[in-house]
Design a protein around this motif. Structure first.
Motif, PDB file in Angstrom:
ATOM      1  N   PHE A   1       0.832  -1.208   0.000  1.00  0.00           N
ATOM      2  CA  PHE A   1       0.000   0.000   0.000  1.00  0.00           C
ATOM      3  C   PHE A   1       0.865   1.256   0.000  1.00  0.00           C
ATOM      4  N   VAL A   2       1.849   1.311   0.884  1.00  0.00           N
ATOM      5  CA  VAL A   2       2.694   2.509   0.996  1.00  0.00           C
ATOM      6  C   VAL A   2       3.412   2.773  -0.319  1.00  0.00           C
ATOM      7  N   MET A   3       4.035   1.744  -0.877  1.00  0.00           N
ATOM      8  CA  MET A   3       4.767   1.937  -2.136  1.00  0.00           C
ATOM      9  C   MET A   3       3.809   2.319  -3.263  1.00  0.00           C
ATOM     10  N   ALA A   4       2.656   1.687  -3.309  1.00  0.00           N
ATOM     11  CA  ALA A   4       1.683   1.996  -4.366  1.00  0.00           C
ATOM     12  C   ALA A   4       1.206   3.446  -4.253  1.00  0.00           C
ATOM     13  N   ILE A   5       0.977   3.912  -3.039  1.00  0.00           N
ATOM     14  CA  ILE A   5       0.539   5.297  -2.832  1.00  0.00           C
ATOM     15  C   ILE A   5       1.595   6.261  -3.384  1.00  0.00           C
ATOM     16  N   PHE A   6       2.852   5.944  -3.191  1.00  0.00           N
ATOM     17  CA  PHE A   6       3.914   6.830  -3.664  1.00  0.00           C
ATOM     18  C   PHE A   6       4.230   6.671  -5.149  1.00  0.00           C
ATOM     19  N   PHE A   7       4.008   5.488  -5.712  1.00  0.00           N
ATOM     20  CA  PHE A   7       4.423   5.230  -7.088  1.00  0.00           C
ATOM     21  C   PHE A   7       3.294   5.174  -8.108  1.00  0.00           C
ATOM     22  N   GLU A   8       2.030   5.285  -7.701  1.00  0.00           N
ATOM     23  CA  GLU A   8       0.904   5.044  -8.602  1.00  0.00           C
ATOM     24  C   GLU A   8       0.817   5.994  -9.789  1.00  0.00           C
ATOM     25  N   GLY A   9       1.298   7.212  -9.680  1.00  0.00           N
ATOM     26  CA  GLY A   9       1.173   8.151 -10.788  1.00  0.00           C
ATOM     27  C   GLY A   9      -0.264   8.576 -10.976  1.00  0.00           C
ATOM     28  N   GLU A  10      -0.760   8.437 -12.185  1.00  0.00           N
ATOM     29  CA  GLU A  10      -2.097   8.919 -12.518  1.00  0.00           C
ATOM     30  C   GLU A  10      -3.138   7.805 -12.620  1.00  0.00           C
ATOM     31  N   SER A  11      -2.889   6.674 -12.018  1.00  0.00           N
ATOM     32  CA  SER A  11      -3.764   5.517 -12.199  1.00  0.00           C
ATOM     33  C   SER A  11      -5.067   5.604 -11.407  1.00  0.00           C
ATOM     34  N   GLN A  12      -5.129   6.463 -10.400  1.00  0.00           N
ATOM     35  CA  GLN A  12      -6.355   6.651  -9.611  1.00  0.00           C
ATOM     36  C   GLN A  12      -6.873   5.358  -8.977  1.00  0.00           C
ATOM     37  N   ILE A  13      -5.998   4.648  -8.303  1.00  0.00           N
ATOM     38  CA  ILE A  13      -6.401   3.446  -7.569  1.00  0.00           C
ATOM     39  C   ILE A  13      -7.175   3.890  -6.330  1.00  0.00           C
ATOM     40  N   ASN A  14      -8.274   3.213  -6.037  1.00  0.00           N
ATOM     41  CA  ASN A  14      -9.065   3.548  -4.855  1.00  0.00           C
ATOM     42  C   ASN A  14      -8.471   2.809  -3.638  1.00  0.00           C
ATOM     43  N   PHE A  15      -7.430   3.418  -3.068  1.00  0.00           N
ATOM     44  CA  PHE A  15      -6.716   2.780  -1.956  1.00  0.00           C
ATOM     45  C   PHE A  15      -7.602   2.575  -0.735  1.00  0.00           C
ATOM     46  N   THR A  16      -8.491   3.525  -0.469  1.00  0.00           N
ATOM     47  CA  THR A  16      -9.355   3.401   0.708  1.00  0.00           C
ATOM     48  C   THR A  16     -10.258   2.175   0.582  1.00  0.00           C
ATOM     49  N   LEU A  17     -10.865   2.015  -0.580  1.00  0.00           N
ATOM     50  CA  LEU A  17     -11.722   0.849  -0.808  1.00  0.00           C
ATOM     51  C   LEU A  17     -10.913  -0.445  -0.680  1.00  0.00           C
ATOM     52  N   TRP A  18      -9.767  -0.503  -1.342  1.00  0.00           N
ATOM     53  CA  TRP A  18      -8.942  -1.711  -1.292  1.00  0.00           C
ATOM     54  C   TRP A  18      -8.460  -2.003   0.128  1.00  0.00           C
ATOM     55  N   SER A  19      -8.129  -0.948   0.882  1.00  0.00           N
ATOM     56  CA  SER A  19      -7.649  -1.171   2.253  1.00  0.00           C
ATOM     57  C   SER A  19      -8.779  -1.703   3.137  1.00  0.00           C
ATOM     58  N   PHE A  20      -9.989  -1.242   2.885  1.00  0.00           N
ATOM     59  CA  PHE A  20     -11.149  -1.734   3.625  1.00  0.00           C
ATOM     60  C   PHE A  20     -11.409  -3.205   3.280  1.00  0.00           C
ATOM     61  N   VAL A  21     -11.375  -3.528   1.992  1.00  0.00           N
ATOM     62  CA  VAL A  21     -11.602  -4.911   1.533  1.00  0.00           C
ATOM     63  C   VAL A  21     -10.543  -5.848   2.108  1.00  0.00           C
TER      64      VAL A  21
END
Length: 183
Positions: free
Chosen positions: A51-71
């Protein structure tokens, strides 16, 4: 091409998230005689690191980290914790906090390392507090810090150092625009 690469990342992120989730359990099980050698206990947390690395490296992909972290929190509680609600709320809190900090810091090795360490610390401290409150952890705070918290941080930072460049490379190849803009 940029949108195609961004779309690739939207598929790669949850796949690696599930792999990290299963690796956390598997590595903790396989190396249990080393990781949980009384009085020490170290917990591998590749999921949070991802999660931490993805948050810093995602660029413009607009991943819904909150939803994925909840799941993934629900799955963690169901599969590993056995206490519903603990990871379901702690993982999203940590992820939202790191997302909140992200716009204000650069993406350098030391910053991402520090944010990973901070996320691990926050996760483990919140977990300990909740388990103390529900009377499922019966160790002193000093014992927790010395024999669980610090060894867990050291283990995960060691893994972070090993995985940082390979993971950064995956994101660089899948994130598309401005792929050379971060070190």
């Amino acid at each position: 091409e940029s949108m195609l690469q961004s779309a690739k990342l939207k598929y790669i992120f949850p796949i690696v998230l599930l792999i990290a989730f299963f690796l956390d359990g598997s590595l903790n099980q396989i190396f249990s005689s080393t990781l949980f050698q009384y009085p020490y206990s170290m917990i591998c947390n590749l999921t949070l690191m991802w999660f931490v690395m993805a948050i810093f490296f995602e660029g413009e992909s607009q991943i819904n980290f909150t939803l994925w972290s909840f799941v993934i929190g629900i799955i963690f509680d169901w599969y590993y914790t056995g206490v519903f609600g603990v990871d379901t709320f702690i993982i999203p809190i940590v992820v939202m906090f790191i997302r909140g900090i992200r716009p204000f810091v650069k993406t350098t090795f030391l910053i991402v390392l520090g944010m990973d360490m901070f996320a691990m610390a926050m996760y483990n401290i919140l977990f300990f507090i909740v388990f103390q409150m529900i009377k499922m952890a019966n160790v002193t705070t000093t014992f927790f810090i010395g024999y669980s918290f610090l060894p867990t941080i050291i283990l995960n930072l060691s893994i972070f150092v090993i995985l940082y460049y390979p993971i950064k490379t995956v994101f660089r190849r899948t994130r598309g625009t401005n792929s050379r803009s971060f070190m």
